[in-house]
Design a protein around this motif. Structure first.
Motif, PDB file in Angstrom:
ATOM      1  N   ASN A 132     -13.570 -31.465   0.180  1.00 39.67           N
ATOM      2  CA  ASN A 132     -12.702 -32.368   0.941  1.00 39.67           C
ATOM      3  C   ASN A 132     -13.469 -33.333   1.823  1.00 39.67           C
ATOM      4  O   ASN A 132     -13.070 -34.483   1.997  1.00 39.67           O
ATOM      5  CB  ASN A 132     -11.727 -31.560   1.787  1.00 39.67           C
ATOM      6  N   ARG A 157     -16.717 -29.293   3.900  1.00 43.42           N
ATOM      7  CA  ARG A 157     -15.446 -28.560   3.941  1.00 43.42           C
ATOM      8  C   ARG A 157     -14.918 -28.445   2.515  1.00 43.42           C
ATOM      9  O   ARG A 157     -14.695 -29.461   1.837  1.00 43.42           O
ATOM     10  CB  ARG A 157     -14.428 -29.268   4.827  1.00 43.42           C
ATOM     11  N   THR A 159     -11.914 -26.674  -0.017  1.00 47.87           N
ATOM     12  CA  THR A 159     -10.577 -26.093  -0.008  1.00 47.87           C
ATOM     13  C   THR A 159     -10.168 -25.728  -1.430  1.00 47.87           C
ATOM     14  O   THR A 159     -10.735 -26.235  -2.407  1.00 47.87           O
ATOM     15  CB  THR A 159      -9.523 -27.062   0.562  1.00 47.87           C
ATOM     16  N   ARG A 161      -6.417 -24.398  -3.767  1.00 51.21           N
ATOM     17  CA  ARG A 161      -5.025 -23.960  -3.885  1.00 51.21           C
ATOM     18  C   ARG A 161      -4.863 -23.290  -5.239  1.00 51.21           C
ATOM     19  O   ARG A 161      -5.444 -23.736  -6.230  1.00 51.21           O
ATOM     20  CB  ARG A 161      -4.054 -25.142  -3.784  1.00 51.21           C
ATOM     21  N   ALA A 173      -4.022 -20.117  -0.892  1.00 53.20           N
ATOM     22  CA  ALA A 173      -4.890 -21.214  -0.448  1.00 53.20           C
ATOM     23  C   ALA A 173      -6.013 -20.650   0.406  1.00 53.20           C
ATOM     24  O   ALA A 173      -5.886 -19.572   0.991  1.00 53.20           O
ATOM     25  CB  ALA A 173      -4.100 -22.252   0.347  1.00 53.20           C
ATOM     26  N   GLU A 175      -9.881 -22.098   2.627  1.00 53.81           N
ATOM     27  CA  GLU A 175     -10.796 -23.185   2.961  1.00 53.81           C
ATOM     28  C   GLU A 175     -12.011 -22.637   3.689  1.00 53.81           C
ATOM     29  O   GLU A 175     -11.971 -21.577   4.305  1.00 53.81           O
ATOM     30  CB  GLU A 175     -10.104 -24.250   3.804  1.00 53.81           C
ATOM     31  N   THR A 177     -15.427 -24.198   6.054  1.00 55.86           N
ATOM     32  CA  THR A 177     -16.195 -25.282   6.666  1.00 55.86           C
ATOM     33  C   THR A 177     -17.560 -24.737   7.037  1.00 55.86           C
ATOM     34  O   THR A 177     -17.665 -23.694   7.694  1.00 55.86           O
ATOM     35  CB  THR A 177     -15.495 -25.836   7.922  1.00 55.86           C
ATOM     36  N   LEU A 218     -16.089 -19.355  -0.269  1.00 54.41           N
ATOM     37  CA  LEU A 218     -14.722 -19.675  -0.702  1.00 54.41           C
ATOM     38  C   LEU A 218     -14.249 -18.677  -1.759  1.00 54.41           C
ATOM     39  O   LEU A 218     -13.094 -18.251  -1.740  1.00 54.41           O
ATOM     40  CB  LEU A 218     -14.680 -21.101  -1.258  1.00 54.41           C
TER      41      LEU A 218
END
Length: 227
Positions: A132, A157, A159, A161, A173, A175, A177, A218
């Motif tokens: 992102n 970052r 992410t 879904r 979902a 995320e 960072t 992630l």
């Protein structure tokens, strides 16, 4: 009267201690090896959830090369497989479907395309992951573009879904960072330029290392979710 060796009892005692320690070491070794190898295996023994993972999308506006995104996706997929929770559709099969049906032509897969891809690939869920944002701040002490010493501040970052291919709804979902500062000498193009051009060394620089670590984190977060 013969002289008595006063050190003999001490030597015998030390020999016994060494033998005792050796026996203890041999007894404990198999247990420690078993524990260490067990840490590398997943404890999950339940049914596997079938998912498909298209390549990471670049939403960061930094023009990251496709080869870099593919390497990132491969690492993310590998980490998920290691958890033991997922059965993952082969990327080659996904790429064939995407090409044949002209899906994700812009590099970003939307919900409707994700549903279509999932039905064609016969998988109940599609994982849409993306970069992102990515900021790279280079502080070059000595730099003539090709050789120099630099301190690079990296913030990324990621992410994801999880889309149900039957309803189109997002069922999970996550995320991550990650922000790090890397220092070192570089020979060749700087890290951000490598990521854009997709050069042979683009996956061997501090920026990619940070992104790769973020993708592993992630994957860990996704593995904890139930859907």
């Amino acid at each position: 009267m013969p002289e008595v060796p006063i050190f003999k009892p001490i030597i015998l005692e030390w020999d016994m201690i060494k033998k005792t320690l050796f026996i203890l070491f041999v007894s404990i070794l198999p247990f420690s090896v078993s524990c260490s190898s067990g840490q590398q295996r997943s404890d999950y023994t339940g049914p596997k959830q079938t998912i498909a993972i298209p390549a990471f999308a670049d939403l960061s506006k930094t023009s990251i090369a496709r080869t870099v995104l593919d390497s990132l996706t491969d690492n993310f997929t590998t980490q998920l497989i290691k958890t033991g929770r997922f059965a993952i559709v082969e990327r080659t099969r996904l790429n064939e479907i995407l090409k044949e049906h002209e899906l994700a032509m812009t590099g970003v897969l939307g919900e409707s395309d994700a549903m279509k891809l999932g039905k064609l690939a016969q998988t109940p869920y599609i994982v849409l992951a993306s970069i992102n944002s990515l900021t790279i701040e280079n502080n070059n002490v000595v730099d003539d573009t090709v050789f120099g010493f630099s301190k690079t501040k990296i913030k990324v970052r990621l992410t994801l879904r999880v889309i149900s291919t039957t309803t189109g709804a997002s069922v999970a979902a996550a995320e991550v960072t990650r922000e790090e500062t890397k220092s070192g000498i570089h020979m060749g193009l700087d890290s951000s330029t490598q990521l854009k051009l997709g050069s042979d060394t683009s996956t061997d620089n501090p920026v990619f290392d940070v992104i790769l670590d973020a993708s592993s984190e992630l994957a860990d977060k996704l593995a904890l979710q139930r859907f």
